[in-house]
Design a protein around this motif. Structure first.
Motif, PDB file in Angstrom:
ATOM      1  N   VAL A  28      27.627  26.623 -21.512  1.00  0.00           N
ATOM      2  CA  VAL A  28      26.790  27.746 -21.094  1.00  0.00           C
ATOM      3  C   VAL A  28      27.708  28.864 -20.618  1.00  0.00           C
ATOM      4  CG1 VAL A  28      24.779  26.370 -20.482  1.00  0.00           C
ATOM      5  CG2 VAL A  28      26.543  26.774 -18.757  1.00  0.00           C
ATOM      6  N   TYR A  29      27.213  30.092 -20.738  1.00  0.00           N
ATOM      7  CA  TYR A  29      27.963  31.265 -20.299  1.00  0.00           C
ATOM      8  C   TYR A  29      27.199  31.897 -19.150  1.00  0.00           C
ATOM      9  CZ  TYR A  29      30.214  30.628 -24.810  1.00  0.00           C
ATOM     10  OH  TYR A  29      30.880  30.101 -25.882  1.00  0.00           O
ATOM     11  N   ARG A  30      27.802  31.892 -17.961  1.00  0.00           N
ATOM     12  CA  ARG A  30      27.135  32.479 -16.807  1.00  0.00           C
ATOM     13  C   ARG A  30      28.149  32.762 -15.706  1.00  0.00           C
ATOM     14  NH1 ARG A  30      23.268  28.167 -13.777  1.00  0.00           N
ATOM     15  NH2 ARG A  30      24.809  26.713 -12.970  1.00  0.00           N
ATOM     16  N   THR A  31      27.688  33.463 -14.679  1.00  0.00           N
ATOM     17  CA  THR A  31      28.548  33.812 -13.565  1.00  0.00           C
ATOM     18  C   THR A  31      29.052  32.546 -12.884  1.00  0.00           C
ATOM     19  OG1 THR A  31      27.281  35.818 -13.204  1.00  0.00           O
ATOM     20  CG2 THR A  31      28.657  35.071 -11.382  1.00  0.00           C
ATOM     21  N   GLU A  32      30.330  32.549 -12.565  1.00  0.00           N
ATOM     22  CA  GLU A  32      30.927  31.388 -11.917  1.00  0.00           C
ATOM     23  C   GLU A  32      30.656  31.447 -10.415  1.00  0.00           C
ATOM     24  OE1 GLU A  32      35.385  29.848 -10.852  1.00  0.00           O
ATOM     25  OE2 GLU A  32      35.091  30.847 -12.785  1.00  0.00           O
ATOM     26  N   VAL A  33      29.787  30.558  -9.936  1.00  0.00           N
ATOM     27  CA  VAL A  33      29.431  30.548  -8.524  1.00  0.00           C
ATOM     28  C   VAL A  33      28.966  29.153  -8.147  1.00  0.00           C
ATOM     29  CG1 VAL A  33      27.016  31.210  -8.866  1.00  0.00           C
ATOM     30  CG2 VAL A  33      28.147  31.785  -6.727  1.00  0.00           C
ATOM     31  N   VAL A  34      29.232  28.763  -6.914  1.00  0.00           N
ATOM     32  CA  VAL A  34      28.825  27.453  -6.425  1.00  0.00           C
ATOM     33  C   VAL A  34      27.627  27.629  -5.497  1.00  0.00           C
ATOM     34  CG1 VAL A  34      29.507  25.434  -5.074  1.00  0.00           C
ATOM     35  CG2 VAL A  34      31.161  26.535  -6.594  1.00  0.00           C
ATOM     36  N   PRO A  35      26.507  26.939  -5.728  1.00  0.00           N
ATOM     37  CA  PRO A  35      25.385  27.012  -4.798  1.00  0.00           C
ATOM     38  C   PRO A  35      25.609  26.078  -3.604  1.00  0.00           C
ATOM     39  CG  PRO A  35      24.808  25.646  -6.680  1.00  0.00           C
ATOM     40  CD  PRO A  35      26.200  26.155  -6.934  1.00  0.00           C
ATOM     41  N   TYR A  36      25.162  26.522  -2.433  1.00  0.00           N
ATOM     42  CA  TYR A  36      25.295  25.741  -1.203  1.00  0.00           C
ATOM     43  C   TYR A  36      23.911  25.425  -0.661  1.00  0.00           C
ATOM     44  CZ  TYR A  36      30.128  27.427  -1.347  1.00  0.00           C
ATOM     45  OH  TYR A  36      31.407  27.715  -1.716  1.00  0.00           O
ATOM     46  N   ASP A  37      23.800  24.286   0.012  1.00  0.00           N
ATOM     47  CA  ASP A  37      22.505  23.848   0.517  1.00  0.00           C
ATOM     48  C   ASP A  37      22.133  24.522   1.835  1.00  0.00           C
ATOM     49  OD1 ASP A  37      20.197  22.184   0.187  1.00  0.00           O
ATOM     50  OD2 ASP A  37      20.948  20.920   1.815  1.00  0.00           O
ATOM     51  N   ALA A  38      23.114  25.050   2.560  1.00  0.00           N
ATOM     52  CA  ALA A  38      22.858  25.675   3.858  1.00  0.00           C
ATOM     53  C   ALA A  38      23.663  26.966   3.971  1.00  0.00           C
ATOM     54  CB  ALA A  38      23.235  24.726   4.992  1.00  0.00           C
ATOM     55  N   ARG A  39      23.121  27.933   4.714  1.00  0.00           N
ATOM     56  CA  ARG A  39      23.786  29.229   4.859  1.00  0.00           C
ATOM     57  C   ARG A  39      25.159  29.091   5.509  1.00  0.00           C
ATOM     58  NH1 ARG A  39      22.793  34.853   5.208  1.00  0.00           N
ATOM     59  NH2 ARG A  39      20.645  34.567   4.545  1.00  0.00           N
ATOM     60  N   HIS A  40      25.265  28.289   6.561  1.00  0.00           N
ATOM     61  CA  HIS A  40      26.552  28.186   7.245  1.00  0.00           C
ATOM     62  C   HIS A  40      27.618  27.570   6.346  1.00  0.00           C
ATOM     63  CE1 HIS A  40      24.520  24.320   8.222  1.00  0.00           C
ATOM     64  NE2 HIS A  40      25.736  23.808   8.095  1.00  0.00           N
ATOM     65  N   ASP A  41      27.214  26.659   5.458  1.00  0.00           N
ATOM     66  CA  ASP A  41      28.176  26.103   4.509  1.00  0.00           C
ATOM     67  C   ASP A  41      28.582  27.154   3.468  1.00  0.00           C
ATOM     68  OD1 ASP A  41      28.261  23.532   5.643  1.00  0.00           O
ATOM     69  OD2 ASP A  41      26.436  22.944   4.574  1.00  0.00           O
ATOM     70  N   ALA A  42      27.629  27.988   3.055  1.00  0.00           N
ATOM     71  CA  ALA A  42      27.939  29.052   2.099  1.00  0.00           C
ATOM     72  C   ALA A  42      28.923  30.046   2.710  1.00  0.00           C
ATOM     73  CB  ALA A  42      26.664  29.756   1.663  1.00  0.00           C
ATOM     74  N   GLU A  43      28.683  30.421   3.961  1.00  0.00           N
ATOM     75  CA  GLU A  43      29.567  31.385   4.615  1.00  0.00           C
ATOM     76  C   GLU A  43      30.963  30.814   4.823  1.00  0.00           C
ATOM     77  OE1 GLU A  43      27.249  32.274   8.051  1.00  0.00           O
ATOM     78  OE2 GLU A  43      26.142  33.912   7.051  1.00  0.00           O
ATOM     79  N   ALA A  44      31.054  29.495   5.050  1.00  0.00           N
ATOM     80  CA  ALA A  44      32.346  28.837   5.249  1.00  0.00           C
ATOM     81  C   ALA A  44      32.949  28.358   3.933  1.00  0.00           C
ATOM     82  CB  ALA A  44      32.185  27.661   6.204  1.00  0.00           C
TER      83      ALA A  44
END
Length: 451
Positions: A37-53
């Motif tokens: 698949v061709y798409r933006t390279e990004v990792v999803p996080y389950d919680a905001r604080h984990d995404a920010e860190a």
């Protein structure tokens, strides 16, 4: 499977499978709903604080991909790499993706004795939808590392500076989730003294029946102030995607212009997310700068000013720290535009965003041999049998770097002659990129370059 299991039977089996694959010059048709698949390279996080860190290990939706050599051979197939990964039951009720980076050579990806994809480009990270192939419990990943692919001649000469499969991983998403997005913080279209967030979120519903999907975002100023928060719910038919567009006005953006040469280029923080049953999920953190790069009358313009690129050829070093120091040194010498030879790791573009360095991204197409031979098949760029390989490399470059502020233009490749494949690559890239220029230095005066 461990290194110690190097039996003649396994070798014969692997070689037989590889020989069968190699009978076809063109990529093998993918299983419907799976494969590359061709798409933006990004990792999803389950919680905001984990995404920010950027704590990818939290939440149980991420697994490292670190295959090891089990067979080493001579010939077209030079190695077989394997890894057994335990997949929990929860993952089988969602979408499972694999991100492969820095494999070292072309490869065929197999999962549970089924071929997922065949990849000719070892320098551009690739993403795969594993959902139709995955199962609960032990899953057997195999990579057949190849050196016979005819597109091998396109690869840039890249030094081995990073660990094999560094930053390769599996990750899970709900069946109702963010499939991709496109984002920019751009001037108001009517010329007013403020900006506009131009955000398109592609949402997916992988169930067989109609389902509601709620997606949203928030944006913070470079000074940390919440500027906008919004979300919307749409109903998507089964096995479909739809695009939600947000375009709020963002005030005072001209006080926070992102420009090359700035000491500390201001970046806005954006968080994408989904909501299910009143619970926020799937956080995706981004940073973007204000401004828009456009091609106007043959000139590269940004916020009404012509850009004056002072270029430096550079590819990322082995690690982020070394790369940061070397990019700072180039900036101190007056360089404001970085020109890599092939797509770089995502953190390279993040560093250029934070430093205020423009980037002209380049596809991994580098075939200078016979570049002056314009007969059909005389040069790889005029060999229609390789057109799919050219398009794959350009697509992979574009989709993974298009949302970085630093990218001001796209290059079809290094000097590789011209011809049918470069024409098709230019046409495709212009069909999806409406603002930034597409350039190619080896057109010899032909039409498939904007500069």
């Amino acid at each position: 499977m461990k290194r110690t299991i190097l039996t003649a039977a396994l070798t014969a089996c692997a070689l037989s499978a590889t020989a069968q694959i190699m009978e076809e010059r063109n990529p093998v048709p993918m299983t419907p709903g799976g494969g590359r698949v061709y798409r933006t390279e990004v990792v999803p996080y389950d919680a905001r604080h984990d995404a920010e860190a950027r704590n990818r290990e939290a939440g149980g939706y991420w697994k490292a991909f670190e295959p090891e050599v089990t067979i080493a051979t001579e010939g077209p197939l030079h190695a077989v790499l394997e890894q057994e990964i335990e997949i929990p039951f929860a993952w089988t009720d969602g979408m499972v993706y694999l991100h492969v980076e820095n494999p070292g050579s072309a490869y065929s990806l197999w999962l549970n004795d089924r071929q997922v994809a065949e990849i000719s480009d070892p320098l551009t990270p690739a993403e795969f939808d594993l959902t139709p192939f995955i199962r609960e419990g032990a899953n057997d990943f195999k990579l057949l590392m190849r050196n016979d692919n005819p597109a091998r001649q396109l690869d840039a000469a890249a030094p081995v500076v990073r660990k094999s499969f560094e930053n390769s991983y599996l990750y899970y998403q709900n069946k109702r989730s963010i499939a991709d997005f496109e984002i920019g913080l751009v001037p108001d279209s009517l010329g007013r003294d403020f900006g506009m967030l131009d955000l398109k979120i592609v949402t997916q519903n992988a169930y067989n029946y109609e389902e509601p999907v709620t997606v949203g975002y928030d944006i913070y100023s470079p000074q940390g102030k919440l500027l906008e928060f919004n979300m919307t719910e749409i109903t998507i038919p089964g096995r479909s995607t739809d695009t939600v567009r947000f375009s709020p006005f963002i005030y005072h953006t001209y006080k926070n212009k992102w420009e090359a040469g700035s000491k500390t280029p201001p970046l806005y923080k954006v968080m994408l997310f989904t909501r299910r049953n009143g619970v926020y999920k799937e956080y995706m953190p981004l940073k973007i700068g204000f401004g828009k790069t456009e091609l106007v009358d043959g000139r590269i313009m940004r916020l009404g000013k012509e850009l004056k690129p002072v270029k430096a050829g550079y590819n990322a070093a082995a690690d982020r720290k070394t790369t940061l120091a070397e990019l700072k040194a180039l900036k101190a010498k007056g360089k404001n535009t970085i020109c890599p030879d092939y797509p770089q790791p995502a953190w390279f573009y993040e560093l250029c965003d934070s430093l205020g360095l423009y980037v002209i991204d380049r596809a991994n197409i580098n075939a200078p041999e016979r570049s002056g031979d314009r007969t059909v098949g005389g040069t790889p760029s005029n060999d229609p049998r390789l057109v799919d390989d050219y398009l794959e490399r350009v697509k992979a470059m574009y989709y993974r770097s298009r949302n970085f502020t630093c990218v001001i233009a796209y290059s079809l490749g290094g000097p590789s002659g011209n011809g049918y494949n470069m024409y098709k690559a230019y046409q495709w890239l212009k069909s999806v990129e409406k603002s930034r220029p597409v350039i190619y230095s080896d057109t010899d005066g032909e039409w498939n370059s904007d500069l």
